[in-house]
Design a protein around this motif. Sequence first.
Motif, mmCIF file in Angstrom:
data_model
loop_
_atom_site.group_PDB
_atom_site.id
_atom_site.type_symbol
_atom_site.label_atom_id
_atom_site.label_comp_id
_atom_site.label_asym_id
_atom_site.label_seq_id
_atom_site.Cartn_x
_atom_site.Cartn_y
_atom_site.Cartn_z
ATOM 1 N N ASP A 66 6.817 11.003 -46.546
ATOM 2 C CA ASP A 66 5.460 11.211 -47.057
ATOM 3 C C ASP A 66 4.563 11.894 -46.024
ATOM 4 O O ASP A 66 3.684 12.674 -46.384
ATOM 5 C CB ASP A 66 4.817 9.888 -47.481
ATOM 6 N N TRP A 67 4.772 11.593 -44.753
ATOM 7 C CA TRP A 67 3.994 12.214 -43.682
ATOM 8 C C TRP A 67 4.430 13.671 -43.457
ATOM 9 O O TRP A 67 3.768 14.420 -42.753
ATOM 10 C CB TRP A 67 4.148 11.427 -42.385
ATOM 11 N N GLY A 68 5.573 14.054 -44.025
ATOM 12 C CA GLY A 68 6.044 15.432 -43.890
ATOM 13 C C GLY A 68 6.759 15.718 -42.583
ATOM 14 O O GLY A 68 6.876 16.872 -42.179
ATOM 15 N N ILE A 69 7.281 14.662 -41.928
ATOM 16 C CA ILE A 69 7.939 14.881 -40.634
ATOM 17 C C ILE A 69 9.425 14.511 -40.651
ATOM 18 O O ILE A 69 10.111 14.668 -39.641
ATOM 19 C CB ILE A 69 7.200 14.147 -39.482
ATOM 20 N N LYS A 94 0.712 18.675 -35.576
ATOM 21 C CA LYS A 94 -0.191 19.107 -36.637
ATOM 22 C C LYS A 94 -0.055 18.221 -37.876
ATOM 23 O O LYS A 94 -1.057 17.836 -38.484
ATOM 24 C CB LYS A 94 0.044 20.579 -36.986
ATOM 25 N N GLN A 95 1.169 17.881 -38.262
ATOM 26 C CA GLN A 95 1.372 17.024 -39.446
ATOM 27 C C GLN A 95 0.794 15.627 -39.227
ATOM 28 O O GLN A 95 0.149 15.066 -40.106
ATOM 29 C CB GLN A 95 2.870 16.907 -39.767
ATOM 30 N N ILE A 96 1.032 15.070 -38.056
ATOM 31 C CA ILE A 96 0.524 13.729 -37.754
ATOM 32 C C ILE A 96 -1.005 13.765 -37.710
ATOM 33 O O ILE A 96 -1.674 12.869 -38.234
ATOM 34 C CB ILE A 96 1.132 13.184 -36.453
ATOM 35 N N THR A 97 -1.562 14.817 -37.120
ATOM 36 C CA THR A 97 -3.020 14.973 -37.087
ATOM 37 C C THR A 97 -3.575 15.068 -38.498
ATOM 38 O O THR A 97 -4.585 14.433 -38.834
ATOM 39 C CB THR A 97 -3.408 16.222 -36.266
#
Length: 167
Positions: A66-69, A94-97
Amino acid sequence: MQLSEAKEKYIQTWGTFATNWGINRTMAQVHALLLASGQPLSTDEVMEQLEISRGNANMNLRALIDWGIVKKEFIKGDRKEYFVAEKDVWYLFKQITKERRKREIEPVISFLEELRDIEDKDSEEAQEFIKLMNDFSSVTGKINNIMDLAIKSDDHWLVGKITNLLK
């Protein structure tokens, strides 16, 4: 230090650091394990290596997706689902941010906007309260703008140049 020992220390320490940042320890450990792995891992392998339950492994793998990582990967001839982490560290940042902004900053901005919209604005106490909410909004807005710059760094030529130097 042997590679296996270094990986184990990395996974455990990353999980501990994550709790300081408000992230689930096991989620961070699953992510660290996938990052450190040279090949995609199945849920069973994640469970075995981290000594966690199937439910815990599944829940955290889904959250990382879901976080895209983290992505699912299929191996021909095998019916199991395998998982692989995105290894581009700048993309991860960038994804986590982006996710942290969506979950933490944007709700605060909405909340502060709601608190500033009071009906009885005329008293000195109300004016002080509104000023306080405006000050919080200003700081939160600046944090949001900084996060937005980081997320869109490749879209802004100057920030992109700076981040390329940092890479």
